[in-house]
Design an enzyme around this catalytic site. Structure first.
Site, PDB file in Angstrom:
ATOM      1  N   HIS A   1      -2.273   2.077   5.233  1.00 38.81           N
ATOM      2  CA  HIS A   1      -3.302   1.556   4.330  1.00 38.81           C
ATOM      3  C   HIS A   1      -4.630   2.266   4.561  1.00 38.81           C
ATOM      4  CE1 HIS A   1      -6.087  -1.931   3.033  1.00 38.81           C
ATOM      5  NE2 HIS A   1      -5.846  -1.140   2.012  1.00 38.81           N
TER       6      HIS A   1
ATOM      7  N   MET B   1      -7.119   6.603  -5.049  1.00 36.78           N
ATOM      8  CA  MET B   1      -6.607   6.624  -3.676  1.00 36.78           C
ATOM      9  C   MET B   1      -5.593   7.749  -3.502  1.00 36.78           C
ATOM     10  SD  MET B   1      -8.177   4.500  -1.924  1.00 36.78           S
ATOM     11  CE  MET B   1      -7.289   4.105  -0.434  1.00 36.78           C
TER      12      MET B   1
ATOM     13  N   ASP C   1       2.433  11.935 -10.717  1.00 34.11           N
ATOM     14  CA  ASP C   1       2.092  10.756 -11.494  1.00 34.11           C
ATOM     15  C   ASP C   1       2.908  10.830 -12.768  1.00 34.11           C
ATOM     16  OD1 ASP C   1       0.551   8.862 -13.291  1.00 34.11           O
ATOM     17  OD2 ASP C   1      -0.627   8.715 -11.457  1.00 34.11           O
TER      18      ASP C   1
ATOM     19  N   LYS D   1       6.331  -0.984  -7.391  1.00 43.92           N
ATOM     20  CA  LYS D   1       6.380  -0.332  -6.076  1.00 43.92           C
ATOM     21  C   LYS D   1       7.776  -0.374  -5.491  1.00 43.92           C
ATOM     22  CE  LYS D   1       1.637  -0.939  -4.305  1.00 43.92           C
ATOM     23  NZ  LYS D   1       1.083   0.401  -4.314  1.00 43.92           N
TER      24      LYS D   1
ATOM     25  N   VAL E   1      -0.023   1.487  -8.739  1.00 43.04           N
ATOM     26  CA  VAL E   1      -0.682   0.191  -8.965  1.00 43.04           C
ATOM     27  C   VAL E   1      -0.116  -0.893  -8.062  1.00 43.04           C
ATOM     28  CG1 VAL E   1      -1.505   0.449 -11.297  1.00 43.04           C
ATOM     29  CG2 VAL E   1       0.886  -0.031 -10.928  1.00 43.04           C
ATOM     30  N   GLU E   2      -0.943  -1.876  -7.760  1.00 48.01           N
ATOM     31  CA  GLU E   2      -0.538  -2.975  -6.876  1.00 48.01           C
ATOM     32  C   GLU E   2       0.348  -3.983  -7.620  1.00 48.01           C
ATOM     33  OE1 GLU E   2      -1.300  -1.915  -3.510  1.00 48.01           O
ATOM     34  OE2 GLU E   2      -1.664  -4.050  -3.304  1.00 48.01           O
TER      35      GLU E   2
ATOM     36  N   GLU F   1      -4.937   1.360   8.443  1.00 51.06           N
ATOM     37  CA  GLU F   1      -4.140   0.274   9.012  1.00 51.06           C
ATOM     38  C   GLU F   1      -2.674   0.695   8.956  1.00 51.06           C
ATOM     39  OE1 GLU F   1      -5.350  -2.970   6.466  1.00 51.06           O
ATOM     40  OE2 GLU F   1      -6.488  -3.917   8.063  1.00 51.06           O
TER      41      GLU F   1
END
Lengths: 696, 431
Positions: free
Chosen positions: A439, A316, A335, A396, A390-391, A451
């Site tokens: 999103h 993403m 990163d 985050k 990462v989720e 979104e």
């Protein structure tokens, strides 16, 4: 005020089209009338050497017919008449005694290209802005001003079919290669190029002798033509079934053009346009087009955004970074892991090369705007920072806090989270007013929806700027509330879970997916699961299950597959085996049941009713969930909900999205269906109060 | 001249240095330069629109990127309105860029500059020789089939023999000597035997290895991620050879004088690719933009000498510098003296402390002093790290400033010899 002006120099007439009050030239009913009068005037000038038609709009020729007017045509007869009117005006153009040349610079699409095709010659500027195409198929119709008849005559059958069936826009060089334009020149020299073409007209049709040989054969051998058309028909049906009628009608119109009686071909085109334009699919596609246009955000409002920082170089992040760089924004992709950063920047560069494949200089400039950054340098100069790591909430939260500490005061802070609570992520930020969820959907380079998630503290300014930024990146923003799954993932959940459940009950997956595609979905639930990734689906399912346990309880099959290491397409195996040809994994194929259902040759009554039940069980709970979302004010209204679901998931596009589909069926029927399902299968099909109220 | 305006070295970065033909063999000088320019601008937190000029050193400019400073600057996002120029003083091109900025500051012609040096030695071309070039030209001018055929018939197989631009570039045309041959001359004249040269080379590698282990270069190096549009990365210098032994060095045969020589590829600097970019400013501008400098360039000097003995350039240039800046050799606790060849550095050391040399060659009353090799190239030098021609000068400045900051010392001297018979010397001060 007049849209056309006629001038003359050295015996050459020039007709200039400049529609007052509009940024681009459109073919409205009024302009067609005026155009006809001008053509009559020109027809009388037998002494003239040539007529040149050019646009007075900088950077664009003619952008097509006025969609809004066409959307209002009430019935088949009116639509057919409008098409005949356009055809007759362009026939006059074609019949003019002198040579006619269209001078094309910028967008020349739809009706604009049909006008150019009615000219004897076309010259175009060799400029990235110049694009030629007939995109009517994307709106569920076909070119109704003679395009289906004239395009094959100009470029040949073989080249015309893909253009008509996909609606893709050609760059100037590609157009020249197939003979759609006769010559290229710098925009300031189109006139000279036009006069040169009139003096020495080039040969029509494909430029290669093999191409010409094929066209000659097709022209003279009807069986060969029939073969071409039947192959094309098979391809269309294989790709999209018969959910979208336009491609097949286009083939009918083109086939009619090969009929020696020209009149029949044009009449067929008009009749088919009438049918398509007033049909439900086209109406829904036009609505989608207009809803997307009307979405919030103004590209121009992002003038102040010059530099961006994207943290997280996964799939993403890399795609999002390429969107920023492609939009002219200097972008640092970061990163923490150098190997991941190298992969990510490589992917982003590949995406940019693909996007700008017609323009080497633009590709190079875009790639130069994208810089990989191992450290977090350069934040101070950034106007926007977006995290796509990462989720995991803690990671985050930490990252957002670190970004905020180094960003200038005016900068926007964005997160691409798909499943975490925006307010939770913003805890501990000093300026949560500038934290907005942005999103994207996978793959971010092609999915048009974004979104825009509004948190409790998010300012209106930040939301507006995020919408404008989405526009600048070429996306369509829909503002949603900070609720679990936001909008699209939440509404896809019952679709996917119920699909999983049906497989658990023994439904063969290929038949299941086929049935849903026939019902208007771009993908059935099982192939969608494999595409998304079963690990991702399990994670999102878990989040949704925790938020709405009474409806989104886990089924278990996906977990089992993930435990086996079958993650879907990305690991080569999921519900399907993803090899050279995709096959269902033997466990989920149930050949015996499938054979019984298919019968011999045609679907039996019991088979189609099974399929109907599948469709009911998969689509009705989505409708129910949609009304819950409307009630909870997750999204502003039904139009926005449909727009988001259609652009973000291709959900029932031919039917106009979930709410339009429901209203088409009748809300009372939807409620009745849900009640039946609740009685048979349980509380997860419960009718929400909001839906019941709306059905009254 | 003591009291003259000084130049703030705000900060900068360098690419990892890679031996020619390895990691950067496919990377153009433009790509190397633009990477460090982007990073330098980001790290110094400077708005590129405020740069007054871009000055980059490059000895072997790519033919397809004339004025490589300009091409790299545009591609690095420096606005079109910022002018750029490429400078050439052979091995001192990287320093030339910095001193040019200082001269502009002193002349009141700007306050903020992006400077540095780049060399992509792997990319030096192979050229057709003169006879072949004439043949090609004649062919393209021939009109008609007959004339073309006649010209084609004049082709000879020897036309295929290329000129290697790199080799040609490393030969001084005036003296006719390869760089290594000048080092052999100094080795003979200053009596520097083979084993001393090898010992020095080994020490250079040991120090570089140690510096890498201590992560001394982390603050200087900006890794190149996504090399040449692909997915590999280059993160550290690959010149230093861990575990190098005297025996391995001894095995090498002399390269420039096969029969009586002492200079080998092991005790010479390595052909290398790399780039350096620095942001420099006038004192006033640095204050105005609230930039905290890493250090200062206080004074500089260039000197000319016999091309056949170019290796002594640092001695000549330092003599001039000390006079200009009013300083003594002892005032500089840290010295970066480019290691073109071990023989050359050792010859310089002897020359520095030779009264005779000082009197006869430098016009001084006595020697400048003893050059303590313990404080010369403390983190290794070009023998280990490599010598990308135009980049080196800027690297010496960057590395020297970081070193005196680390040691809390006041001053450093950066000096190098220049092919063609010159020397450059820069007096640096901590911030």
């Amino acid at each position: 005020m007049s849209a056309f002006s006629l001038s003359e120099a050295d015996g050459v007439l020039t007709l200039r089209f400049d529609l007052p009050g509009e940024k681009v030239n459109l073919l409205t009913l009024a302009t067609m009338d005026e155009f006809e009068l001008r053509l009559e005037e020109v027809a009388r000038r037998r002494d003239a050497k040539a007529l040149l038609i050019e646009s007075g709009k900088p950077g664009s020729f003619i952008a097509g017919a006025d969609l809004r007017a066409f959307a209002e045509l009430a019935d088949v007869a009116a639509a057919e008449a409008a098409s005949r009117r356009g055809q007759s005006v362009f026939a006059r153009l074609e019949a003019l005694p002198m040579a006619t040349v269209a001078l094309i610079h910028g967008a020349c699409v739809g009706g604009g290209l049909e006008l150019a095709l009615a000219c004897r010659h076309r010259v175009a500027s060799d400029d990235p802005a110049t694009k030629l195409g007939l995109p009517e198929v994307q709106l569920g119709i076909l070119p109704g001003f003679g395009g289906t008849q004239r395009l094959p005559a100009v470029v040949g059958l073989v080249a015309s079919l893909p253009l008509l069936l996909t609606g893709r826009r050609l760059a100037a060089r590609a157009a020249r290669r197939i003979g759609l334009v006769d010559a290229l020149a710098p925009p300031e020299r189109l006139r000279e190029a036009a006069l040169a073409v009139v003096a020495a007209p080039p040969r029509r049709g494909p430029r290669s002798w093999s191409g010409r040989a094929v066209e000659a054969a097709l022209r003279t051998l009807p069986p060969l033509r029939r073969l071409l058309f039947s192959k094309a028909r098979r391809q269309v049906v294989a790709r999209a079934g018969d959910v979208y009628p336009a491609p097949l009608r286009i083939l009918d119109a083109v086939a009619a053009s090969c009929d020696s009686r020209r009149e029949t071909g044009f009449a067929v085109e008009s009749r088919l346009l009438g049918e398509l334009l007033t049909g439900p699919v086209s109406r829904n596609l036009v609505r989608l087009f207009l809803l997307a246009e009307r979405a919030p955000g103004e590209k121009e409002a992002t003038r102040t955004i010059e530099r961006a920082f994207v943290a997280g170089a996964g799939q993403m992040g890399a795609a999002i970074a390429s969107l920023f760089a492609g939009a002219g924004i200097g972008t640092r992709l970061h990163d923490a892991a150098p190997a991941a950063l190298a992969r990510g920047v490589g992917k982003a560069r590949e995406l940019l090369r693909k996007r700008f494949r017609d323009d080497d200089a633009a590709a190079r400039a875009a790639i130069d705007r994208l810089d990989p950054s191992i450290g977090r340098h350069g934040l101070k100069a950034c106007d926007v920072a977006l995290e796509a790591i990462v989720e995991v909430a803690d990671a985050k939260r930490r990252l957002l806090a670190e970004l905020e500490a180094n960003l200038p005061d005016h900068a926007l802070l964005l997160t691409n989270t798909s499943s975490l609570d925006l307010d939770e992520l913003g805890k501990g930020l000093a300026r949560s007013d500038r934290l907005v969820g942005l999103h994207f959907f996978h793959p971010a380079e092609t999915m048009r929806l974004v979104e825009v998630v509004r948190g409790r503290g998010t300012s209106e300014e930040a939301v507006a700027l995020a919408c404008s930024l989405a526009r600048r990146l070429g996306k369509v923003p829909v503002v949603v509330a900070n609720r679990p799954g936001f909008l699209v993932n939440r509404l896809l959940t019952p679709y996917l879970l119920e699909g999983e459940r049906l497989v658990g009950e023994g439904a063969p997956i290929a038949a299941l997916d086929r049935a849903l595609r026939a019902a208007g979905m771009p993908m059935g639930p099982i192939e969608l699961l494999d595409e998304v990734g079963l690990d991702v689906a399990l994670h999102v399912g878990g989040v949704m299950g925790a938020a709405f346990p009474e409806r989104f309880g886990e089924v278990g099959l996906v977990r089992q597959l993930v435990a086996e290491g079958a993650l879907g397409r990305k690991s080569g195996r999921g519900f399907y085996l993803h090899r050279a040809r995709r096959r269902p994994e033997p466990r989920f194929a149930r050949p015996a049941a499938a054979a019984a259902a298919a019968g011999s040759g045609g679907p039996s009554a019991s088979a189609s009713s099974t399929e109907l039940q599948w469709v009911e069980r998969l689509l009705l709970p989505v409708v129910a969930e949609a009304w819950r979302c409307l009630d909870e004010r997750v999204v502003a209204g039904e139009d926005e909900l449909d727009l988001a679901m259609m652009l973000g998931a291709g959900f029932l596009v031919p039917h106009g999205g979930p709410t339009r589909f429901a209203r088409g069926r009748g809300l009372a029927a939807i409620v009745a269906g849900l009640e039946r399902l609740e009685a048979r299968h349980g509380a997860r099909f419960a009718v929400p109060d909001a839906l019941r109220a709306a059905a009254r | 001249m003591a009291g003259a305006e000084r130049l703030a070295i705000v900060g900068g970065v360098r690419t990892p240095f890679q031996r020619a033909g390895t990691g950067f063999r496919r990377t153009s000088a433009v790509d190397l330069a633009r990477s460090v320019m982007v990073e330098a601008i980001a790290r110094c937190e400077v708005d590129p629109a405020q740069i007054d000029e871009v000055i980059l050193g490059c000895a072997g400019q790519p033919f397809d990127a004339q004025n490589v400073a300009r091409v790299a600057a545009l591609r690095a996002g420096v606005p079109e309105s910022v002018p750029a120029t490429t400078v050439h003083r052979n091995c001192a091109s990287g320093m030339e860029a910095i001193t040019e900025a200082l001269l502009r500051v002193r002349a009141g012609a700007g306050g903020l500059f992006l400077v540095g040096g780049v060399e992509a030695m792997s990319r030096f071309p192979l050229l057709f020789g003169e006879a072949a070039t004439e043949w090609f030209t004649a062919l393209s001018r021939a009109k008609g089939a007959v004339a073309r055929l006649r010209t084609a018939a004049r082709w000879r197989p020897r036309f295929l023999a290329p000129r290697v631009a790199l080799l040609d570039g490393l030969r001084d045309p005036v003296s006719g000597m390869m760089m290594g041959e000048t080092a052999e001359l100094l080795a003979r004249e200053f009596s520097i035997p083979r084993d001393e040269q090898d010992a020095f080379a080994l020490e250079s590698h040991r120090r570089a290895e140690w510096a890498q282990a201590e992560r001394r270069f982390e603050v200087e190096i900006a890794p190149i991620v996504g090399l040449d549009g692909g997915t590999t990365s280059v993160e550290s210098d690959n010149g230093p050879r861990p575990g190098l032994t005297r025996e391995q060095l001894l095995k090498l045969k002399p390269y420039f004088d096969r029969r009586f020589g002492t200079v080998t590829v092991g005790n010479s600097c390595q052909l290398t690719d790399g780039a350096v970019a620095l942001l420099v400013a006038s004192e006033a501008r640095a204050k105005e933009l609230r930039l905290a400098p890493l250090g200062w360039l206080v004074e500089f000097a260039y000197a000319g000498l016999d091309p056949a003995r170019m290796g002594l350039g640092p001695v000549h240039a330092t003599a001039r510098l000390l006079e200009r800046a009013g300083r003594k050799l002892d005032d500089f606790p840290i010295v970066e003296l480019n290691e073109a060849f071990a023989a050359q550095v050792l010859a310089c050391a002897k020359a520095f402390e030779s009264d005779d040399f000082a009197r006869t060659k430098l016009g001084l009353e006595r020697a400048m002093g003893r050059l303590d090799l313990q404080r010369v190239n403390v983190n290794g030098g070009a023998i280990a790290l490599g010598h990308p021609i135009a980049a080196t000068g800027a690297r010496l400045v960057l590395t020297a400033l970081h070193e005196i900051r680390r040691r809390r010392e006041r001053r450093a001297l950066a000096t190098l010899c220049v092919g063609g018979g010159q020397g450059a010397a820069l007096a640096l001060e901590a911030a």
